[in-house]
Enzyme design. Structure first.
Site, PDB file in Angstrom:
ATOM      1  N   TYR A 165      -6.771 122.642 109.157  1.00 60.70           N
ATOM      2  CA  TYR A 165      -6.836 123.840 108.315  1.00 60.70           C
ATOM      3  C   TYR A 165      -7.500 125.005 109.067  1.00 60.70           C
ATOM      4  CZ  TYR A 165      -8.129 126.505 104.089  1.00 60.70           C
ATOM      5  OH  TYR A 165      -8.301 127.466 103.134  1.00 60.70           O
ATOM      6  N   LYS A 169      -5.832 128.525 110.001  1.00 58.66           N
ATOM      7  CA  LYS A 169      -6.364 129.775 109.457  1.00 58.66           C
ATOM      8  C   LYS A 169      -6.733 130.745 110.578  1.00 58.66           C
ATOM      9  CE  LYS A 169      -6.057 129.431 105.057  1.00 58.66           C
ATOM     10  NZ  LYS A 169      -4.893 130.125 104.455  1.00 58.66           N
TER      11      LYS A 169
HETATM   12  P1  NAI Z   1      -4.528 126.648  95.323  1.00 55.73           P
HETATM   13  O1  NAI Z   1      -4.204 125.265  95.744  1.00 55.73           O
HETATM   14  O2  NAI Z   1      -4.926 126.893  93.909  1.00 55.73           O
HETATM   15  O3  NAI Z   1      -3.362 127.669  95.661  1.00 55.73           O
HETATM   16  C1  NAI Z   1      -2.459 127.500  96.710  1.00 55.73           C
HETATM   17  C2  NAI Z   1      -1.073 127.676  96.132  1.00 55.73           C
HETATM   18  O4  NAI Z   1      -0.118 127.625  97.202  1.00 55.73           O
HETATM   19  C3  NAI Z   1      -0.720 126.562  95.143  1.00 55.73           C
HETATM   20  O5  NAI Z   1      -0.348 127.130  93.890  1.00 55.73           O
HETATM   21  C4  NAI Z   1       0.443 125.834  95.826  1.00 55.73           C
HETATM   22  O6  NAI Z   1       1.402 125.322  94.908  1.00 55.73           O
HETATM   23  C5  NAI Z   1       1.008 126.912  96.721  1.00 55.73           C
HETATM   24  N1  NAI Z   1       1.748 126.352  97.859  1.00 55.73           N
HETATM   25  C6  NAI Z   1       1.377 125.320  98.651  1.00 55.73           C
HETATM   26  N2  NAI Z   1       2.314 125.076  99.574  1.00 55.73           N
HETATM   27  C7  NAI Z   1       3.297 125.995  99.371  1.00 55.73           C
HETATM   28  C8  NAI Z   1       4.526 126.244 100.021  1.00 55.73           C
HETATM   29  N3  NAI Z   1       4.929 125.509 101.059  1.00 55.73           N
HETATM   30  N4  NAI Z   1       5.285 127.269  99.565  1.00 55.73           N
HETATM   31  C9  NAI Z   1       4.891 128.016  98.502  1.00 55.73           C
HETATM   32  N5  NAI Z   1       3.740 127.800  97.834  1.00 55.73           N
HETATM   33  C10 NAI Z   1       2.946 126.794  98.269  1.00 55.73           C
HETATM   34  O7  NAI Z   1      -5.710 127.132  96.290  1.00 55.73           O
HETATM   35  P2  NAI Z   1      -6.439 128.557  96.464  1.00 55.73           P
HETATM   36  O8  NAI Z   1      -7.863 128.254  96.672  1.00 55.73           O
HETATM   37  O9  NAI Z   1      -6.040 129.510  95.411  1.00 55.73           O
HETATM   38  O10 NAI Z   1      -5.871 129.028  97.882  1.00 55.73           O
HETATM   39  C11 NAI Z   1      -5.164 130.231  98.100  1.00 55.73           C
HETATM   40  C12 NAI Z   1      -5.272 130.591  99.557  1.00 55.73           C
HETATM   41  O11 NAI Z   1      -6.631 130.913  99.874  1.00 55.73           O
HETATM   42  C13 NAI Z   1      -4.870 129.459 100.507  1.00 55.73           C
HETATM   43  O12 NAI Z   1      -4.212 130.001 101.636  1.00 55.73           O
HETATM   44  C14 NAI Z   1      -6.207 128.900 100.922  1.00 55.73           C
HETATM   45  O13 NAI Z   1      -6.127 128.237 102.160  1.00 55.73           O
HETATM   46  C15 NAI Z   1      -7.039 130.155 100.988  1.00 55.73           C
HETATM   47  N6  NAI Z   1      -8.463 129.951 100.938  1.00 55.73           N
HETATM   48  C16 NAI Z   1      -9.076 129.540  99.792  1.00 55.73           C
HETATM   49  C17 NAI Z   1     -10.434 129.404  99.755  1.00 55.73           C
HETATM   50  C18 NAI Z   1     -11.159 129.074  98.521  1.00 55.73           C
HETATM   51  O14 NAI Z   1     -12.402 129.109  98.545  1.00 55.73           O
HETATM   52  N7  NAI Z   1     -10.479 128.763  97.424  1.00 55.73           N
HETATM   53  C19 NAI Z   1     -11.258 129.585 100.975  1.00 55.73           C
HETATM   54  C20 NAI Z   1     -10.542 130.076 102.109  1.00 55.73           C
HETATM   55  C21 NAI Z   1      -9.181 130.221 102.077  1.00 55.73           C
END
Ligand code: NAI
Length: 302
Positions: A165, A169
């Site tokens: 990851y 990133k």
């Molecule tokens: P989440 O798991 O709620 O949201 C990620 C979304 O991406 C999910 O709804 C999932 O269905 C969708 N997804 C996954 N693979 C996919 C694909 N191949 N095509 C289309 N959609 C796809 O998690 P969150 O926390 O909302 O994450 C959003 C972004 O923020 C991600 O890129 C994550 O890595 C990043 N992030 C989040 C952090 C946090 O503290 N929550 C910290 C640093 C980065």
């Protein structure tokens, strides 16, 4: 300064829940037409369903906004191109792309299967590449674009169990560094957002009191700035719990040691001086490193 998105067309990937949902709702509330993309799979990227994206579209429409659902996987370039065509067909263009989709496959590097490394790279890195590649000609032609890459503190600074990851990133920071340079002449501004938020991705990584402080909505202002007409270019904005920071990739002035048989030993002895941050810069491009090195070599020569 007001950040309005009236008549702007935005695509937010992975917007069926978590941060992406909050981003999509906020853009729509401020007037943008939003294509809500989500594969609808589990946190580790298994399965898929159209209902996650559609539920967010229903919320936007119920609030009086405009939105379309799309369930493409960002890993599938053909499906991503069709997604962009869907937005263009409905609304004529794409002004904003928020590359937010992501998955986790955490394990210590010793225990991590290569396939889990590859899949995480594929979703985060190639997913963002596919979406950006598909909107790039449209933004170039219209001479306007705002692209947000979602990076992470895990990539910027490291986090146990997240080598896949973190690598993915940080690759997005590299992608942003060059695209922001290439896009500048056509007012395409590319930035990174490093969020901290309580979502299904982080719910078992943080204690409940910390999660309570970390509403996804508290990250949204940083995304809105990066997606707006007033966006900076080539920055790494960090956001969580209503606090906003900037991260920088810097270069120390360094020290010219020349090339003698004992340069390795002199380098070891001088490492504290080489890495001293006094006078460090944030280079405007990769050329800065080479010119610092050659400049010091020429100065030493004479
Ligand atoms: P989440 O798991 O709620 O949201 C990620 C979304 O991406 C999910 O709804 C999932 O269905 C969708 N997804 C996954 N693979 C996919 C694909 N191949 N095509 C289309 N959609 C796809 O998690 P969150 O926390 O909302 O994450 C959003 C972004 O923020 C991600 O890129 C994550 O890595 C990043 N992030 C989040 C952090 C946090 O503290 N929550 C910290 C640093 C980065």
């Amino acid at each position: 300064m007001s950040l309005s998105f009236t008549d702007r067309v935005a695509i937010v990937t992975g917007a069926g829940g978590g941060l992406g949902r909050a981003h999509a709702l906020a853009l729509a509330a401020r007037g943008a037409k939003v294509l809500v993309n989500d594969l609808g799979g589990s946190r580790d990227g298994v399965g898929g369903s159209t209902s996650a994206a559609q539920a967010v579209v229903d919320e936007i429409i119920a609030a009086g906004g405009q939105a379309l659902a799309n369930s493409a996987s960002v890993t599938d370039f053909d499906a991503v191109q069709a997604m962009v065509a869907q937005a263009v067909e409905a609304w004529g263009r794409v002004d904003i792309l928020v590359n937010n989709a992501g998955i986790l496959r955490d394990k210590s590097f010793a225990k991590m299967a290569i396939d889990d490394f590859r899949l995480v790279m594929d979703v985060h890195v190639m997913g963002a590449v596919h979406c950006t590649k598909a909107v790039w000609p449209i933004m170039n032609e219209r001479k306007y674009g705002r692209i947000v890459m979602t990076t992470s503190s895990s990539g910027l600074y490291g986090n146990f169990g997240q080598s896949n990851y973190g690598a993915a990133k940080m690759a997005l920071v590299g992608l942003m560094q060059t695209l922001s340079i290439e896009g500048a002449k056509n007012d395409i501004r590319v930035n990174c957002l490093a969020p901290t938020a309580a979502t299904r991705m982080t719910e078992d990584l943080m204690p409940p009191a910390v999660l309570a402080a970390l509403k996804p909505e508290a990250v949204v202002p940083a995304m809105l700035l990066l997606a707006s007409e007033h966006a900076p270019n080539r920055t790494i904005a960090c956001a969580g719990a209503g606090t906003f920071e900037a991260a920088h990739i810097t270069l120390t002035p360094g020290l010219h040691l020349g090339l003698t048989d004992d340069t390795p030993e002199r380098l070891a002895a001088a490492w504290a001086q080489v890495s001293d941050r006094d006078g460090e810069i944030v280079p405007a491009s990769g050329a800065a490193q080479g010119s610092n090195e050659v400049g010091k070599a020429l100065a030493a020569a004479g």
